[in-house]
Scaffold this active site. Structure first.
Site, short mmCIF file in Angstrom:
data_model
loop_
_atom_site.label_atom_id
_atom_site.label_comp_id
_atom_site.label_asym_id
_atom_site.label_seq_id
_atom_site.Cartn_x
_atom_site.Cartn_y
_atom_site.Cartn_z
N SER A 54 -27.35 41.41 72.93
CA SER A 54 -27.17 43.05 72.40
C SER A 54 -28.57 43.35 72.16
CB SER A 54 -25.95 43.13 71.59
OG SER A 54 -25.96 44.27 71.08
N TYR A 87 -22.46 41.44 62.95
CA TYR A 87 -22.32 41.22 64.25
C TYR A 87 -23.67 41.34 64.95
CZ TYR A 87 -22.17 43.02 69.20
OH TYR A 87 -22.21 43.02 70.52
#
Ligand code: NDP
Ligand code: 8X3
Length: 253
Positions: free
Chosen positions: A141, A154
């Site tokens: 990501s 995260y």
């Protein structure tokens, strides 16, 4: 060359579902994985109606080591030579400051995005030994590159995916396994609905005023990497919508 086989985690939704379609259109047989078996069966039927490929569905939770190992050990003989592993299953749970967060959300993210990816990789690797073109994709990501407020755990899990991708490229060098990290920015899938615990309205606001990436954009890029000559290893790709420079600079209309 015999038909190749791709093993895709998180194939019940978003990137994984799009990657399954794309690789089937490229002629790959598939092993598609997720927890929602009803979706796996439906997508499997849909894809096999469109493309002359074989598909096997595996239902397991990547967090559960014995489920991962036993599921992969149960693959029928014709699916035990794997060429491509796509480590895609994952997500964000909650969006809170560290001091306010629910620690169950932390466990969910660490266990899924990091340990789950490792359990799957460890179980699939022995099945890649016979492949002429072995390839591992890890879906990271932009959160693997930048930490943003309330991204904390995260982001930490995706930084770990980035580090593990580098580690795999080193450790698997002599096995001639290519390893690529794909790091998407804002993409409209079920990602934000999961992050906001089912609040679809709140999830929509994330993409308001811009054209986000689609799951197909990521599937196209993965297919491109896979079809480069075997002497080429694209190490990583960071892909954002044109309206997003990074998590902090977004051009909303
Ligand atoms: P989705 O929520 O649409 O898909 C997530 C997939 O992961 C589902 O198929 C889900 O299947 C699977 N999954 C989640 N937890 C588990 C688990 N414990 N065991 C097995 N499978 C699991 O999101 P995306 O397609 O967007 O996300 C795919 C990956 O891309 C994730 O790793 C995410 O972090 C990453 N990513 C997403 C971005 C975005 O903006 N959308 C941007 C950058 C990266 P099921 O629930 O059926 O088990
Ligand atoms: C998902 C993209 O920007 O929410 O990994 O971190 S972001």
């Amino acid at each position: 060359m015999n038909q190749q086989t791709a093993f895709i985690t998180g194939a019940t939704s978003g990137f994984g579902q799009a990657i399954a379609h794309r690789l089937a259109s490229d002629g790959f047989n598939l092993i598609i994985c997720g927890r929602r078996s009803d979706r796996l069966e439906k997508y499997s039927d849909d894809i096999m109606k469109q493309y002359p490929v074989k598909i096997y569905s595996l239902t397991f939770d990547v967090k559960k080591k014995s489920e991962v190992t036993n599921s992969i050990a149960s693959l029928p003989a014709e699916f035990t030579k794997i060429d491509v592993l796509v480590n895609n299953a994952g997500g964000a749970h909650g969006f809170d400051l560290i001091q306010d967060a629910n620690t169950d959300d932390w466990d969910e993210m660490l266990d899924t995005n990091v340990k789950g990816l490792l359990y799957v990789t460890k179980a699939v690797l022995p099945l890649m030994n016979e492949s002429k073109n072995p390839y591992i994709f890890n879906i990271g990501s932009t959160a693997a590159k930048y930490v943003y407020e309330k991204g904390n755990i995260y982001c930490a899990t995706k930084f770990a995916v980035d580090a593990l991708t580098q580690a795999m490229r080193i450790d698997l060098l002599k096995k001639k396994i290519r390893v690529t990290a794909i790091h998407p920015g804002m993409a409209e899938t079920e990602f934000s609905i999961v992050r906001f615990k089912g609040d679809a309205e709140k999830a929509k606001t994330v993409y308001k005023g811009l054209q986000p990436l689609t799951a197909n954009d990521i599937a196209d890029v993965l297919s491109y990497c896979l079809h480069t000559p075997v002497h080429v290893n694209i190490n990583e790709l960071v892909i954002t919508p044109s309206a997003q420079a990074n998590p902090f600079y977004i051009n909303r209309m």
